[in-house]
Design an enzyme around this catalytic site. Structure first.
Site, PDB file in Angstrom:
ATOM      1  N   TYR A  23      -3.006  -0.482  10.185  1.00 20.24           N
ATOM      2  CA  TYR A  23      -3.015  -0.780   8.437  1.00 20.24           C
ATOM      3  C   TYR A  23      -1.792  -0.388   8.133  1.00 20.24           C
ATOM      4  CZ  TYR A  23      -4.232  -0.743   3.843  1.00 20.24           C
ATOM      5  OH  TYR A  23      -4.166  -1.038   2.225  1.00 20.24           O
ATOM      6  N   SER A  30       0.863  -1.079  -0.195  1.00 19.55           N
ATOM      7  CA  SER A  30       0.016  -0.030  -0.031  1.00 19.55           C
ATOM      8  C   SER A  30       0.974   1.350   0.042  1.00 19.55           C
ATOM      9  CB  SER A  30      -0.796   0.072   1.134  1.00 19.55           C
ATOM     10  OG  SER A  30      -1.483   1.129   1.424  1.00 19.55           O
TER      11      SER A  30
END
Length: 279
Positions: free
Chosen positions: A155, A142
């Site tokens: 995350y 990501s």
């Protein structure tokens, strides 16, 4: 390094029932690639497979948090697909909340999905990938594996770890027939942030507002991102940015490793505020 031919061999995709995983499956099926699709959502996985034409497709309902289920599922896959030369790990979820709001259980759940699910399926499938003349592993990291924003600790933590896993594994396999790469998407309209989890301590309306604010900043279409991920797998790329936001943040972090948050804070303000009640 010679490019990988995905047609006529099998690609294993995790998180295949929705989002970029599903789009990757559709694009590869249209080209005639064989597919082994993994997801925990049996209904969505079956619906996706029913719509795929042009290739051999098998579906495997596996909870990636369960190591035993992962290794048993991969044994099933390798028994059906004799030649597997690509793994693309798309499975993952998001989590909103500050450290004060999140419980240890909530953070461990996300780490189990995003990190340990990626590690276990990679470890289980590696012998099969080593058995073919050339293979590639693509891990979806990501942009938050490059820059860690406030309000996204679990995350970012899990994705930074996926990045580290990918890079260390690439170095371990250097000189072998298996190559490893990581993809860093940003701003892809998959709905992951809208359908992700948030700390139980957050008001649901506040969480929905923050998620919508972040989703509004996304510009890249999932099919475009899927095509880019397939291309990176074929080229056996070590590092791939997807979306203009990813390229900008990559440059920003390189330019100011300890100061990038000053530039990111203002545009992300509404997306990271999980404390202000809705008026």
């Amino acid at each position: 390094m010679k490019h990988l031919d995905l047609v006529g061999s099998t690609t294993v995709i995790t998180g295949a029932a929705n989002g970029m995983g599903a789009d990757i499956a559709r694009l590869l099926a249209a080209r005639g690639a064989h597919l082994a699709l993994i997801d925990h959502d049996a209904a969505a996985l079956s619906a996706l497979a029913d719509g795929l034409r042009g290739s051999t497709v098998t579906t495997h309902v596996i909870d990636l948090r369960d190591d035993d289920a992962v290794f048993a599922g991969v044994a099933e896959i390798t028994g059906v697909h004799p030649r597997i030369n690509a793994l693309i790990t798309c499975a993952g979820s998001s989590m909103l909340g500050t450290l004060d709001q999140l419980t240890m259980e909530e953070m461990r759940w996300l780490t189990d999905v995003n990190l340990w699910g990626t590690v276990s399926v990679t470890k289980a499938l590696l012998p099969a990938l080593r058995a073919v003349p050339a293979a590639h592993i693509t891990h979806l990291a990501s942009v938050y594996a490059l820059a860690a924003p406030a309000g996204r600790i679990p995350y970012a933590m899990s994705k930074f770890a996926v990045r580290a896993f990918s890079e260390a594994l690439r170095h371990e396999l250097e000189g072998s027939t298996v190559s490893v790469g990581a993809v860093y998407p940003a701003g892809v309209r998959t709905g992951i942030i809208l359908h992700g989890r948030y700390a139980a301590a957050i008001d649901p309306d506040v969480a929905a507002r923050a998620a919508a604010a972040q989703a509004a900043m996304y510009h890249t279409e999932p099919t475009d991102a899927a095509a880019r991920i397939i291309r990176a797998t074929e080229r056996r790329a070590a590092r791939t940015m997807v979306g203009r936001e990813a390229r900008l943040i990559d440059v920003l972090v390189r330019a100011t490793p300890s100061g990038y948050w000053r530039a990111m804070r203002r545009p992300l303000r509404a997306a990271i505020d999980t404390t202000t009640p809705v008026a």
